[in-house]
Design a protein around this motif. Structure first.
Motif: not given
Length: 403
Positions: A213-227
């Motif tokens: 799943l290398r083509d599956m985008h990951t984010t970072d804690p700040r981005t996730e928490l922004s949700g």
């Protein structure tokens, strides 16, 4: 319902169309995603089994640990609290972790939590073990849904999500009855041992069949928490909490409603529960197809259908077996809204898809507590065991109005 749909298979900086190159080179798509779905659903089967089997084994656990049954009931709350806490925390902290590694890690944590339950010798240690076992629950289903949707591609995302959720439904049909029978026959720890075995098998299956799943985008804690600042995420979670509160108001008091009002023998109640579970399996399958074709309308159709079937159940509960048959339709209608609700959360979350998808299962556990509380409240007011189903219908309608 006007929020723009977003394809979770695309890169966040893309134009919104799937990358043809990625589709052609993805090893999972090259050999079909069937085994990946089976592995993901197997994890859901184990999670569903451990979540609900404790309810049927409370007398056994209480006797073994020399505590009262109401005290043993707090073990259910400990697991639910683990789900509510673990979903957002794990989704945020593990935002940078590859989805494959995260799935395997979550299932290892789930297996360890149940192994701790298996060997716990005191009530406090069992409480802690149940909390630990619940921590990966929401995050696992959230990540599994994202992976399934990513591999399925546009036009089949909700179907793939529904197939993953089917593991939870099958647990109600097969896993919970089997584990309950085992726990009653050989002691409650044997039921936990069965869950541990399922957990180990799931870890092995995920390791074997899930691609990198290398083509599956990951984010970072700040981005996730922004949700968490998104009103659309919170409103969608509220739809699930309120709408499915009705589902659980019905389910919590189903046993007593059928036996006290319908004159159904206690030995026949498992048939009703099995029909309910079969309805959930059917609903997840049908709901996935509906959501891919109708979008958010599928959520409203499912909740409206649940409201109608709950009213029919309340009207027929005194007739006995006809009411038992209606339990199938309640399970089918209610669960048909789940794939659409899950994919809507993934869509409105934009970059914070992991935390949004995981929070859906926190919301469903809150719905469980809300439905049981409201159902118990109307019974305590002297309105009888028909009333929880009517409360459920009102909550389902409220969910549609919120949507």
């Amino acid at each position: 319902m006007t929020a723009q749909r977003r394809d979770s298979t695309t890169d966040p900086n893309s134009t919104g169309r799937a990358d043809p190159a990625a589709t052609e080179t993805d090893p999972a798509r090259g050999r079909g995603i069937g085994w990946v779905i089976v592995a993901l659903a197997l994890g859901g089967f184990g999670i569903g089994t451990t979540e609900f089997v404790a309810m049927g084994l409370l007398p056994n656990i209480a006797a073994d640990l020399d505590i009262t049954e109401p005290t043993a009931g707090h073990l259910i709350s400990a697991y639910a609290l683990g789900v509510v806490v673990g979903a957002p925390v794990i989704a945020a902290l593990a935002a940078r972790v590859s989805r494959r590694a995260l799935l395997i890690g979550l299932m290892i944590a789930f297996t360890v939590g149940n192994a701790l339950s298996l060997v716990a010798q005191t009530y406090p240690t069992l409480m802690a073990a149940r909390f630990v076992a619940g921590l990966p629950h929401g995050a696992y289903f959230g990540v599994a849904s994202l992976v399934a949707a990513h591999l399925a591609g546009p036009g089949r995302r909700a179907q793939a999500v529904g197939q993953v959720m089917m593991g939870l439904s099958v647990a109600n049909v097969l896993g919970v009855p089997a584990a309950t029978w085992l726990g009653q026959s050989l002691g409650w720890r044997s039921a936990m041992a069965l869950v541990v075995v399922v957990g180990v098998l799931t870890v092995a299956a995920l390791w074997r069949v899930v691609p990198d799943l290398r083509d599956m985008h990951t984010t970072d804690p700040r981005t996730e928490l922004s949700g968490l600042r998104s009103s659309q995420i919170w409103l969608t979670l509220l739809v699930g909490t309120v709408g499915f509160g009705g589902f659980f108001a019905f389910y919590t008091y189903l046993n007593t409603a059928l036996t006290s009002l319908g004159g159904v023998a206690e030995s026949a109640v498992p048939i009703a529960l099995m029909l309910f579970g079969l309805g959930m399996v059917t609903g997840n399958y049908v709901g996935g197809h509906l959501a891919d074709r109708l979008g958010d309308k599928a959520i409203g159709i499912g909740m409206a259908g649940a409201a109608v079937s709950l009213v029919v159940f309340a009207a027929l509960v005194s007739t006995g077996w006809p009411a038992v048959i209606v339990t199938f339709f309640v399970g089918c209608a209610g669960s048909s809204a789940i794939p659409g609700l899950q994919t809507r959360l993934m869509d409105v979350a934009h970059e914070a898809q992991t935390i949004a998808a995981a929070l859906n299962h926190s919301a469903l556990n809150v719905a469980n507590a809300l439905g049981a509380w409201l159902g118990g409240m109307v019974i305590a007011q002297g309105l009888g065991y028909r009333a929880p189903s009517l409360v459920g219908a009102v909550l389902a309608v409220a969910g549609v109005l919120l949507l």
